[in-house]
Design a protein around this motif. Structure first.
Motif, PDB file in Angstrom:
ATOM      1  N   UNK A 297      -2.926 -11.574   8.916  1.00  0.00           N
ATOM      2  CA  UNK A 297      -1.991 -12.606   8.422  1.00  0.00           C
ATOM      3  C   UNK A 297      -1.204 -12.077   7.232  1.00  0.00           C
ATOM      4  N   UNK A 298      -1.901 -11.380   6.321  1.00  0.00           N
ATOM      5  CA  UNK A 298      -1.231 -10.792   5.168  1.00  0.00           C
ATOM      6  C   UNK A 298      -0.182  -9.764   5.596  1.00  0.00           C
ATOM      7  N   UNK A 299      -0.537  -8.905   6.537  1.00  0.00           N
ATOM      8  CA  UNK A 299       0.401  -7.887   7.010  1.00  0.00           C
ATOM      9  C   UNK A 299       1.603  -8.533   7.684  1.00  0.00           C
ATOM     10  N   UNK A 300       1.342  -9.539   8.517  1.00  0.00           N
ATOM     11  CA  UNK A 300       2.433 -10.217   9.224  1.00  0.00           C
ATOM     12  C   UNK A 300       3.389 -10.889   8.236  1.00  0.00           C
ATOM     13  N   UNK A 301       2.830 -11.618   7.267  1.00  0.00           N
ATOM     14  CA  UNK A 301       3.679 -12.324   6.291  1.00  0.00           C
ATOM     15  C   UNK A 301       4.440 -11.347   5.400  1.00  0.00           C
ATOM     16  N   UNK A 302       3.806 -10.221   5.046  1.00  0.00           N
ATOM     17  CA  UNK A 302       4.486  -9.232   4.197  1.00  0.00           C
ATOM     18  C   UNK A 302       5.638  -8.577   4.941  1.00  0.00           C
ATOM     19  N   UNK A 303       5.422  -8.251   6.210  1.00  0.00           N
ATOM     20  CA  UNK A 303       6.506  -7.672   7.011  1.00  0.00           C
ATOM     21  C   UNK A 303       7.651  -8.669   7.190  1.00  0.00           C
ATOM     22  N   UNK A 304       7.296  -9.939   7.423  1.00  0.00           N
ATOM     23  CA  UNK A 304       8.327 -10.970   7.577  1.00  0.00           C
ATOM     24  C   UNK A 304       9.145 -11.101   6.296  1.00  0.00           C
TER      25      UNK A 304
END
Length: 665
Positions: free
Chosen positions: A132-139
């Motif tokens: 979730x952290x990786x997804x939100x950071x990329x977004x």
């Protein structure tokens, strides 16, 4: 005094290794957390590349240092740690172990994930938090200036968002892929270090596989939709020499989707062979994935796959040996106990497993079975029980039971695999509940406790075995609690109570009751006893193979980069083909693993032959065969241990066990 000093040094070394492994692992997790951020890509990574870039490793040097080296270093230290660890149980860690055991209690029992312990639930929550952290950071990073990007490339805003979403789905999928191969590495020093068995970790591979393929499938579909809407559908067949090769990615995705489609539980259970054979497409999947993203980006999944390749090659070397099958016990319940000759130095814990291959049935299929023998009680023998419940097992049962004098059955084994040790004596009472052939893990536990209770001055725990069978003939499985050659040990010291339930039949009296039959076999002189790949020093050799093969790989990469790739790029004033570079590096990885593992295997084989010759020279000719009890037929059923076993057994017909009943406890 010297032994105590030596053991103290080993304890200090193990503690130092633990601390170092934890420090490196925390550093690796920090890299994964920071990887989706601009701080990592705009500051850390360029700085590391500027310091590691050379004519020997190029831009791949930074990726190897950040992604590959930490995990391979942990695997090497973990192997050395397992080698130094005592076979017994360290009582000084009883409090820590008690706390750890409480975390291993089930947290979820019913659900799509099956039985999940508290510690598994905690790690699952942390892994999902990382995704979730990786997804939100990329977004956040990719969508910050999406409007300006749309104006620059003259595309609609939603199309630019779709392009960015496709990329970030692939990047998050890479994180899952980095962990995908760890659970299926059977002889993994990493799993051994954290105390997880290979069979228990398969479910992690299943979870990771579903998440990985869901992300990669969404990644591919988003790009196809984007190309179709922006009139760039020709991008699907492009194989660029520099950058990402779309065609390679599509081939990899196609192989992955086929594996994924056949891996769902309904297909896997009903058509296992389809699932089994399609899973060999992992070779195509990984190979074209590396060609798709380039070797530098693929370094994130390299350590897990690298350790898997080492384990797979060592298993291949072990599987080339044909094992001495000395006899088999045929049970009237369509089950057979296979008894193999075992090297006396081979030690394994109860509930360990081996993988069995019978070339006359299938050259490719390997089936796991729980070891029913005890390495202490049965020092020259390893046993497994095979219940006839599928096509492969039915054919094996027919071959063994068809004649009382089977000449020879060619069999190969991989393993054993299992926990390093089990401290069964720390419990006051052991309650074992099984159904059908699920009793096999408890057979090894009871045999181990039988030996331990007679060998050490320690009160054995009370044992309550609650077992359920469909038919009365299945009660013959209880005969396997004693080894094929019988035992002179006192079984009464176990305080064993057996509550056996026959659920589908009423009690009957049969005059012509079928008995267990022993089938004698004649192994070839080329067949060998079951032994570990590298004998008693397997973990030490594994650590040496991991470190030496990676060193050979780095040397080969340095040579080819410095004296071939770098001059080619300098003369042509361009970039060397990314797919060609990735293919070369993958070949070097395979060559390095094969060279180091084969060298270690041949060295150990030579040493084993020399030791066996020395042992044979010093031995006096025996007056009777050491396995005369095995070859001589059935052991005496009216022996004292057998009578004690019968007296300890209560049979119940036509009902199931009521586990809520207080009279059990």
């Amino acid at each position: 005094m010297e032994d105590a000093c030596c053991e103290g040094m080993k304890r200090v070394m193990r503690l130092a290794m633990k601390v170092l492994i934890m420090a490196v692992f925390l550093g690796y997790i920090l890299i994964l957390i920071m990887m989706p951020t601009n701080t990592f890509y705009l500051r850390w990574m360029p700085n590391i590349r500027s310091k590691t870039r050379s004519t020997y490793f190029g831009q791949e040097g930074a990726s190897l240092l950040i992604y590959a080296f930490p995990i391979l270093f942990i695997a090497t230290l973990g192997a050395f740690y397992s080698h130094l660890r005592k076979r017994g149980v360290d009582r000084s860690d009883s409090r820590v172990r008690s706390c750890y055991d409480s975390w291993k209690m089930p947290a979820l029992v019913k659900g799509p994930l099956g039985i999940v312990s508290w510690i598994e639930l905690a790690f699952l929550a942390m892994f999902l938090a990382l995704l979730v952290w990786s997804f939100s950071s990329y977004v956040h990073a990719m969508f910050a200036n999406v409007t300006q990007e749309a104006i620059q490339v003259r595309e609609r805003v939603w199309e630019v968002k779709l392009d960015s979403a496709a990329l970030l789905l692939g990047l998050v999928g890479n994180i899952c892929l980095a962990f995908l191969f760890f659970p299926v590495t059977r002889g993994s020093s990493v799993l051994q270090f954290i105390g997880v068995t290979s069979e228990a970790s398969v479910k992690y591979h299943i979870w990771l596989g579903h998440v990985t393929m869901a992300l990669f499938t969404a990644h591919g579909l988003c790009y196809v939709i984007f190309w179709a809407n922006t009139h760039q559908i020709s991008e699907m067949v492009k194989w660029d020499e520099v950058g990402v090769s779309n065609m390679a990615g599509e081939i990899s995705l196609l192989a992955g989707v086929v594996m994924w489609a056949t891996a769902f539980q309904g297909i896997r259970r009903k058509i296992f062979e389809l699932f089994f054979y399609t899973h060999y497409l992992y070779i195509i999947f990984v190979m074209f994935f590396v060609l798709h993203v380039g070797f530098s980006t693929a370094c994130i999944m390299l350590p897990g796959f690298y350790l898997f390749l080492i384990d797979r090659y060592l298993r291949f070397l072990q599987s080339q040996r044909k094992i001495q099958l000395v006899c088999a016990r045929v049970l009237p319940c369509q089950a057979v106990e296979l008894n193999f000759s075992k090297s006396p130095g081979l030690s394994y814990a109860p509930t360990s497993t081996v993988f069995v291959n019978v070339p006359s049935i299938s050259k490719l299929q390997w089936h796991p079975f729980t070891i029913t023998s005890s390495s202490n009680l049965d020092r020259d023998q390893l046993s497994v029980v095979v219940k006839s419940e599928g096509r492969w097992t039915e054919m094996l049962y027919e071959i063994v039971s068809s004649s009382s004098n089977v000449e020879r059955l060619e069999i190969s084994l991989e393993g054993p695999y299992g926990t390093p040790s089990t401290d069964l004596l720390r419990h006051d009472m052991l309650v074992m509940i099984s159904g059908g052939s699920g009793i096999t893990p408890f057979i090894s536990i009871i045999r181990e406790l039988l030996f331990t209770a007679n060998a050490v001055s320690h009160k054995a725990p009370q044992i309550l075995l609650i077992c359920a069978f469909k038919k009365e003939l299945d009660l013959a499985m209880l005969e396997l609690l004693l080894p094929v050659s019988g035992t002179n040990l006192d079984i009464s010291c176990l305080h064993l109570q057996i509550e056996a339930y026959v659920t589908r039949e009423k009690e009957t009296v049969k005059d012509d009751q079928e008995l267990i039959r022993t089938v004698r076999l004649k192994p070839s002189i080329n067949d060998v006893p079951v032994s570990a790949v590298f004998g008693s020093g397997s973990w030490l050799w594994l650590g040496l193979i991991i470190s030496s093969s990676f060193a050979i790989f780095l040397v080969l990469v340095g040579i080819i980069t410095r004296y071939y790739i770098y001059p080619t790029e300098r003369d042509s004033n361009g970039m060397y083909s990314f797919p060609s570079r990735a293919a070369l590096y993958m070949v070097f990885a395979c060559v390095s693993i094969a060279a180091s593992a084969t060298g270690a295997f041949l060295w150990n084989k030579k040493q084993s032959l020399r030791e066996s010759v020395q042992i044979q020279d010093t031995k006096t000719p025996p007056t009777a065969s050491p396995i005369a009890g095995v070859y001589g037929g059935d052991w005496e059923l009216e022996s004292l241990p057998h009578q004690t076993l019968i007296q300890s057994t209560n049979a119940h017909y036509g009902k199931r066990p009521d586990l809520k009943s207080e009279h059990f406890f």
